[in-house]
Design a protein around this motif. Sequence first.
Motif, PDB file in Angstrom:
ATOM      1  N   THR A 143       1.384  -1.137  -0.152  1.00  0.00           N
ATOM      2  CA  THR A 143       0.054  -0.176   0.035  1.00  0.00           C
ATOM      3  C   THR A 143       0.786   1.063  -0.027  1.00  0.00           C
ATOM      4  O   THR A 143       0.030   2.494   0.006  1.00  0.00           O
ATOM      5  CB  THR A 143      -1.104   0.173   1.332  1.00  0.00           C
ATOM      6  N   ASN A 144       2.258   1.235   0.901  1.00  0.00           N
ATOM      7  CA  ASN A 144       2.680   2.850   0.956  1.00  0.00           C
ATOM      8  C   ASN A 144       3.522   2.573  -0.566  1.00  0.00           C
ATOM      9  O   ASN A 144       3.904   3.776  -0.924  1.00  0.00           O
ATOM     10  CB  ASN A 144       3.293   2.461   1.957  1.00  0.00           C
ATOM     11  N   TRP A 146       2.844   1.655  -3.198  1.00  0.00           N
ATOM     12  CA  TRP A 146       1.857   2.617  -4.580  1.00  0.00           C
ATOM     13  C   TRP A 146       1.424   3.704  -4.047  1.00  0.00           C
ATOM     14  O   TRP A 146       1.629   4.597  -4.887  1.00  0.00           O
ATOM     15  CB  TRP A 146       0.681   1.673  -4.142  1.00  0.00           C
ATOM     16  N   ARG A 147       1.509   3.577  -2.778  1.00  0.00           N
ATOM     17  CA  ARG A 147       1.229   5.521  -2.872  1.00  0.00           C
ATOM     18  C   ARG A 147       2.173   6.497  -2.828  1.00  0.00           C
ATOM     19  O   ARG A 147       2.233   7.492  -3.628  1.00  0.00           O
ATOM     20  CB  ARG A 147       0.296   6.062  -1.268  1.00  0.00           C
ATOM     21  N   TYR A 167      -6.290   4.212   0.627  1.00  0.00           N
ATOM     22  CA  TYR A 167      -5.062   5.348   0.672  1.00  0.00           C
ATOM     23  C   TYR A 167      -3.735   5.274  -0.591  1.00  0.00           C
ATOM     24  O   TYR A 167      -3.618   6.185  -0.282  1.00  0.00           O
ATOM     25  CB  TYR A 167      -4.524   4.730   1.920  1.00  0.00           C
ATOM     26  N   ALA A 168      -3.906   4.114  -1.259  1.00  0.00           N
ATOM     27  CA  ALA A 168      -2.818   4.493  -2.016  1.00  0.00           C
ATOM     28  C   ALA A 168      -2.666   5.576  -3.331  1.00  0.00           C
ATOM     29  O   ALA A 168      -2.458   6.030  -3.664  1.00  0.00           O
ATOM     30  CB  ALA A 168      -2.681   3.527  -2.731  1.00  0.00           C
TER      31      ALA A 168
END
Length: 248
Positions: A143-144, A146-147, A167-168
Motif C-alpha cells: 500500500t505504501n 503504491w501510494r 489510501y494508495a
Amino acid sequence: MYLKLILLLAKFAGGLSRALGKGNGVMVAGRLILKAAPYSVAKLSANKRIVLVSGTNGKTTTNRLIATALAQKYSVATNKTGANMFAGIAAALGANPNAQVASLEVDELVLPWAIENCQPELVVLLNLGRDQLDRLSEVRIVTNKWRSALKNQALVLASSDDPFVTYAAQSSVKTIWFSANENSHLDAFTCPSCGKLLDWNPAGYSCTCGFTKPKADWVLGENIEGVSAIPGNAAKQNAARALIVAKL
C-alpha cells in the motif's frame, strides 16, 4: 536499430523455447530483452497509450477484458498469458512494438517499476489483500509503495471499497472511484493512514483521523452494469471496470 535486433532475437528465442517444449517462450523473450536492452520498456512504452492493471485478485480477467474492448478501435499490446513480472511486461511490449495501446496486468510489487518505466495514461487498482495467511504486513508495505509511486500519476481508477487501495490512490493527481458497495475486508481492521481501528458501517468505513471511504463516481448496479458469463459478483466488477476504462 539495436532494439529492433534485440526484439528479433527475443522472438526467435521464444519460438525456439516453444518448439523444444520448454514453455510458451514469454519469459525467455522478456529476460533477453531486459538483459540486452535495460531501457527497452521505457523505449517501447513511448508514444503509446498505456493502461496498467494491478491488484491481488482479478488482474488477468480484468486485463483481458480491457484489452479486448480496446482492440475494437486500436492495435493493442498485452500480456495475455498472465506473465505480469518484469520479463512478462517487456515481452508483451516487445511482441507488438508498433501497437497504439498497451493494456498490461502487473504484479502488485512490480507496479511502482511499471509506472516509472511505462508512464501509463491510466492505472487500474482492483484490491489488496493477503494471498497467503502470513502476509498482513506485506499488504501494508505494498500500500505504501503504491501510494509513493502514484504521486505523479495523472489518472487512476480505484476501488473505494478497499481501504488499502483508497489510501494508495488518494496520492494520485486524479482518482476515479469505483464501488460495488462491499462493506468488509478481511485484512482491514485498522486504518492504513494512522493505524487506529477502522469503523465499518453501512456507509463504508471511516477513522477518527479523517480517513474515510470516498464517494464513488461509478457504482455497480446503479450507473454502471457488469455483464459476465463467469458467475459471481467479482466477475461483474471486472466487466464493469473494463467498460469504464473503454469509456475513458
